[in-house]
Design a protein around this motif. Structure first.
Motif, PDB file in Angstrom:
ATOM      1  N   GLY A 148       0.788  -1.223   0.000  1.00 17.10           N
ATOM      2  CA  GLY A 148       0.000   0.000   0.000  1.00 17.10           C
ATOM      3  C   GLY A 148       0.821   1.274   0.000  1.00 17.10           C
ATOM      4  N   ALA A 149       0.195   2.343  -0.468  1.00 18.89           N
ATOM      5  CA  ALA A 149       0.860   3.642  -0.567  1.00 18.89           C
ATOM      6  C   ALA A 149       1.264   4.186   0.801  1.00 18.89           C
ATOM      7  CB  ALA A 149      -0.044   4.642  -1.282  1.00 18.89           C
ATOM      8  N   LYS A 150       0.510   3.829   1.816  1.00 18.10           N
ATOM      9  CA  LYS A 150       0.795   4.313   3.170  1.00 18.10           C
ATOM     10  C   LYS A 150       1.320   3.204   4.067  1.00 18.10           C
ATOM     11  CE  LYS A 150      -2.755   7.809   2.707  1.00 18.10           C
ATOM     12  NZ  LYS A 150      -4.087   8.248   3.124  1.00 18.10           N
ATOM     13  N   GLY A 151       1.761   2.105   3.459  1.00 15.41           N
ATOM     14  CA  GLY A 151       2.278   0.979   4.235  1.00 15.41           C
ATOM     15  C   GLY A 151       1.201   0.232   4.986  1.00 15.41           C
ATOM     16  N   GLU A 152      -0.051   0.395   4.562  1.00 16.98           N
ATOM     17  CA  GLU A 152      -1.188  -0.172   5.292  1.00 16.98           C
ATOM     18  C   GLU A 152      -1.424  -1.648   5.014  1.00 16.98           C
ATOM     19  OE1 GLU A 152      -2.992   1.449   1.430  1.00 16.98           O
ATOM     20  OE2 GLU A 152      -1.322   1.949   2.749  1.00 16.98           O
ATOM     21  N   GLY A 153      -0.730  -2.226   4.041  1.00 16.44           N
ATOM     22  CA  GLY A 153      -0.924  -3.630   3.701  1.00 16.44           C
ATOM     23  C   GLY A 153      -2.177  -3.833   2.869  1.00 16.44           C
ATOM     24  N   LEU A 154      -2.514  -5.101   2.633  1.00 19.87           N
ATOM     25  CA  LEU A 154      -3.692  -5.429   1.835  1.00 19.87           C
ATOM     26  C   LEU A 154      -4.493  -6.504   2.565  1.00 19.87           C
ATOM     27  CD1 LEU A 154      -5.254  -5.002  -0.806  1.00 19.87           C
ATOM     28  CD2 LEU A 154      -3.805  -6.740  -1.842  1.00 19.87           C
ATOM     29  N   GLY A 155      -5.433  -6.034   3.380  1.00 17.58           N
ATOM     30  CA  GLY A 155      -6.294  -6.947   4.127  1.00 17.58           C
ATOM     31  C   GLY A 155      -5.503  -7.975   4.907  1.00 17.58           C
ATOM     32  N   LYS A 156      -5.925  -9.243   4.779  1.00 20.08           N
ATOM     33  CA  LYS A 156      -5.240 -10.351   5.452  1.00 20.08           C
ATOM     34  C   LYS A 156      -4.168 -10.985   4.570  1.00 20.08           C
ATOM     35  CE  LYS A 156      -7.189 -11.070   9.482  1.00 20.08           C
ATOM     36  NZ  LYS A 156      -6.386 -11.167  10.673  1.00 20.08           N
ATOM     37  N   LEU A 157      -4.012 -10.462   3.331  1.00 21.74           N
ATOM     38  CA  LEU A 157      -3.025 -11.041   2.424  1.00 21.74           C
ATOM     39  C   LEU A 157      -1.605 -10.563   2.695  1.00 21.74           C
ATOM     40  CD1 LEU A 157      -4.853 -10.961  -1.025  1.00 21.74           C
ATOM     41  CD2 LEU A 157      -4.339 -12.945   0.396  1.00 21.74           C
ATOM     42  N   TYR A 158      -1.431  -9.250   2.725  1.00 18.87           N
ATOM     43  CA  TYR A 158      -0.085  -8.687   2.854  1.00 18.87           C
ATOM     44  C   TYR A 158      -0.031  -7.769   4.063  1.00 18.87           C
ATOM     45  CZ  TYR A 158       0.056 -10.439  -1.873  1.00 18.87           C
ATOM     46  OH  TYR A 158      -0.025 -11.248  -2.965  1.00 18.87           O
ATOM     47  N   PRO A 159       0.963  -7.948   4.913  1.00 19.20           N
ATOM     48  CA  PRO A 159       1.015  -7.189   6.163  1.00 19.20           C
ATOM     49  C   PRO A 159       1.339  -5.712   5.949  1.00 19.20           C
ATOM     50  CG  PRO A 159       3.013  -8.474   5.908  1.00 19.20           C
ATOM     51  CD  PRO A 159       2.098  -8.864   4.781  1.00 19.20           C
ATOM     52  N   PRO A 160       0.896  -4.898   6.890  1.00 18.40           N
ATOM     53  CA  PRO A 160       1.287  -3.492   6.861  1.00 18.40           C
ATOM     54  C   PRO A 160       2.761  -3.362   7.255  1.00 18.40           C
ATOM     55  CG  PRO A 160       0.049  -3.952   8.844  1.00 18.40           C
ATOM     56  CD  PRO A 160       0.026  -5.210   8.016  1.00 18.40           C
ATOM     57  N   LEU A 161       3.327  -2.238   6.906  1.00 20.77           N
ATOM     58  CA  LEU A 161       4.718  -1.957   7.273  1.00 20.77           C
ATOM     59  C   LEU A 161       4.777  -0.875   8.341  1.00 20.77           C
ATOM     60  CD1 LEU A 161       6.250  -1.940   3.675  1.00 20.77           C
ATOM     61  CD2 LEU A 161       6.119  -3.833   5.309  1.00 20.77           C
ATOM     62  N   THR A 162       3.732  -0.807   9.136  1.00 17.21           N
ATOM     63  CA  THR A 162       3.595   0.256  10.123  1.00 17.21           C
ATOM     64  C   THR A 162       3.812  -0.207  11.563  1.00 17.21           C
ATOM     65  OG1 THR A 162       1.216  -0.169  10.160  1.00 17.21           O
ATOM     66  CG2 THR A 162       1.990   1.575   8.680  1.00 17.21           C
ATOM     67  N   ASP A 163       4.211  -1.451  11.740  1.00 22.66           N
ATOM     68  CA  ASP A 163       4.454  -1.968  13.086  1.00 22.66           C
ATOM     69  C   ASP A 163       5.854  -1.535  13.522  1.00 22.66           C
ATOM     70  OD1 ASP A 163       4.971  -3.451  15.388  1.00 22.66           O
ATOM     71  OD2 ASP A 163       4.007  -5.261  14.622  1.00 22.66           O
ATOM     72  N   GLN A 164       5.905  -0.425  14.246  1.00 21.32           N
ATOM     73  CA  GLN A 164       7.184   0.145  14.655  1.00 21.32           C
ATOM     74  C   GLN A 164       8.008  -0.820  15.498  1.00 21.32           C
ATOM     75  OE1 GLN A 164       6.534   4.057  16.302  1.00 21.32           O
ATOM     76  NE2 GLN A 164       5.222   4.627  14.589  1.00 21.32           N
ATOM     77  N   LYS A 165       7.342  -1.582  16.330  1.00 21.31           N
ATOM     78  CA  LYS A 165       8.035  -2.555  17.175  1.00 21.31           C
ATOM     79  C   LYS A 165       8.712  -3.620  16.303  1.00 21.31           C
ATOM     80  CE  LYS A 165       7.400  -5.805  20.950  1.00 21.31           C
ATOM     81  NZ  LYS A 165       6.468  -6.570  21.747  1.00 21.31           N
ATOM     82  N   TYR A 166       7.987  -4.141  15.307  1.00 17.66           N
ATOM     83  CA  TYR A 166       8.557  -5.153  14.427  1.00 17.66           C
ATOM     84  C   TYR A 166       9.744  -4.577  13.653  1.00 17.66           C
ATOM     85  CZ  TYR A 166       9.125  -8.815  10.990  1.00 17.66           C
ATOM     86  OH  TYR A 166       9.666  -9.813  10.214  1.00 17.66           O
ATOM     87  N   LEU A 167       9.584  -3.366  13.107  1.00 17.72           N
ATOM     88  CA  LEU A 167      10.662  -2.742  12.342  1.00 17.72           C
ATOM     89  C   LEU A 167      11.910  -2.564  13.201  1.00 17.72           C
ATOM     90  CD1 LEU A 167       8.707  -0.008  10.329  1.00 17.72           C
ATOM     91  CD2 LEU A 167       9.630  -2.173   9.453  1.00 17.72           C
ATOM     92  N   SER A 168      11.709  -2.139  14.414  1.00 17.41           N
ATOM     93  CA  SER A 168      12.833  -1.899  15.323  1.00 17.41           C
ATOM     94  C   SER A 168      13.498  -3.200  15.765  1.00 17.41           C
ATOM     95  CB  SER A 168      12.338  -1.122  16.534  1.00 17.41           C
ATOM     96  OG  SER A 168      13.364  -0.963  17.467  1.00 17.41           O
ATOM     97  N   GLU A 169      12.691  -4.167  16.193  1.00 12.67           N
ATOM     98  CA  GLU A 169      13.238  -5.431  16.700  1.00 12.67           C
ATOM     99  C   GLU A 169      13.862  -6.292  15.618  1.00 12.67           C
ATOM    100  OE1 GLU A 169      10.076  -7.337  18.854  1.00 12.67           O
ATOM    101  OE2 GLU A 169      10.241  -5.949  20.549  1.00 12.67           O
ATOM    102  N   ASN A 170      13.467  -6.108  14.378  1.00 18.11           N
ATOM    103  CA  ASN A 170      13.960  -6.940  13.275  1.00 18.11           C
ATOM    104  C   ASN A 170      14.785  -6.152  12.270  1.00 18.11           C
ATOM    105  OD1 ASN A 170      12.591  -9.697  13.690  1.00 18.11           O
ATOM    106  ND2 ASN A 170      10.968  -8.196  14.037  1.00 18.11           N
ATOM    107  N   ARG A 171      15.297  -5.006  12.678  1.00 10.61           N
ATOM    108  CA  ARG A 171      16.052  -4.137  11.769  1.00 10.61           C
ATOM    109  C   ARG A 171      17.176  -4.897  11.067  1.00 10.61           C
ATOM    110  NH1 ARG A 171      16.734   1.681  11.214  1.00 10.61           N
ATOM    111  NH2 ARG A 171      18.773   2.078  10.281  1.00 10.61           N
TER     112      ARG A 171
END
Length: 146
Positions: A52-75
């Protein structure tokens, strides 16, 4: 002629920075902002259709990229995920996703650094550049993660 190129360069930078003005993180240094501008272009080409344009993902198919905790912990794993793809379950923002992400193996280390700088500053809370050296190290350590 050199003056024309200089004016064009700075004009393009101003346009690029203005496109990032919607970013919630306005405390970026010039290098990080430049990386993010380049990353935004690459993100639109390679990532936006699924995430998605805002990192929102696509329903249950593709995850959003807005989980700050995931981004930080898995950098340290993010470059590996982009370059080699990902399969199996992943939990983002408390939701489970199990759609395979294709590898983007043709992207250069620099392209990945640009994309990750854009994603982590625009959708996450980072204010730092995701460096090419960080990408190289992440790719070298790939086999340790997957």
């Amino acid at each position: 002629m050199k003056l024309i190129y200089t004016v064009l360069f700075f004009g393009m930078m101003i346009i690029g920075f203005s496109q990032l003005s919607s970013c919630h993180n306005n405390n970026l240094n010039i290098q990080t902002a430049q990386y993010a501008v380049n990353g935004q272009k690459l993100y639109r080409t390679h990532c936006q259709n699924c995430h998605g344009a805002k990192g929102e993902g696509l329903g249950k198919l593709y995850p959003p990229l807005t989980d700050q905790k995931y981004l930080s912990e898995n950098r340290d794993k993010l470059a590996c995920i982009i370059k080699n793809g990902l399969s199996g379950e992943i939990v983002i923002n408390g939701e489970t996703y199990n759609q395979a992400m294709p590898a983007l193996s043709k992207l250069s280390d620099m392209d990945i650094a640009y994309i990750l700088t854009y994603v982590t500053t625009h959708f996450g809370d980072s204010d730092s550049t995701f460096t090419q050296d960080e990408v190289i190290k992440g790719l070298k350590d790939c086999k340790l993660f997957f």
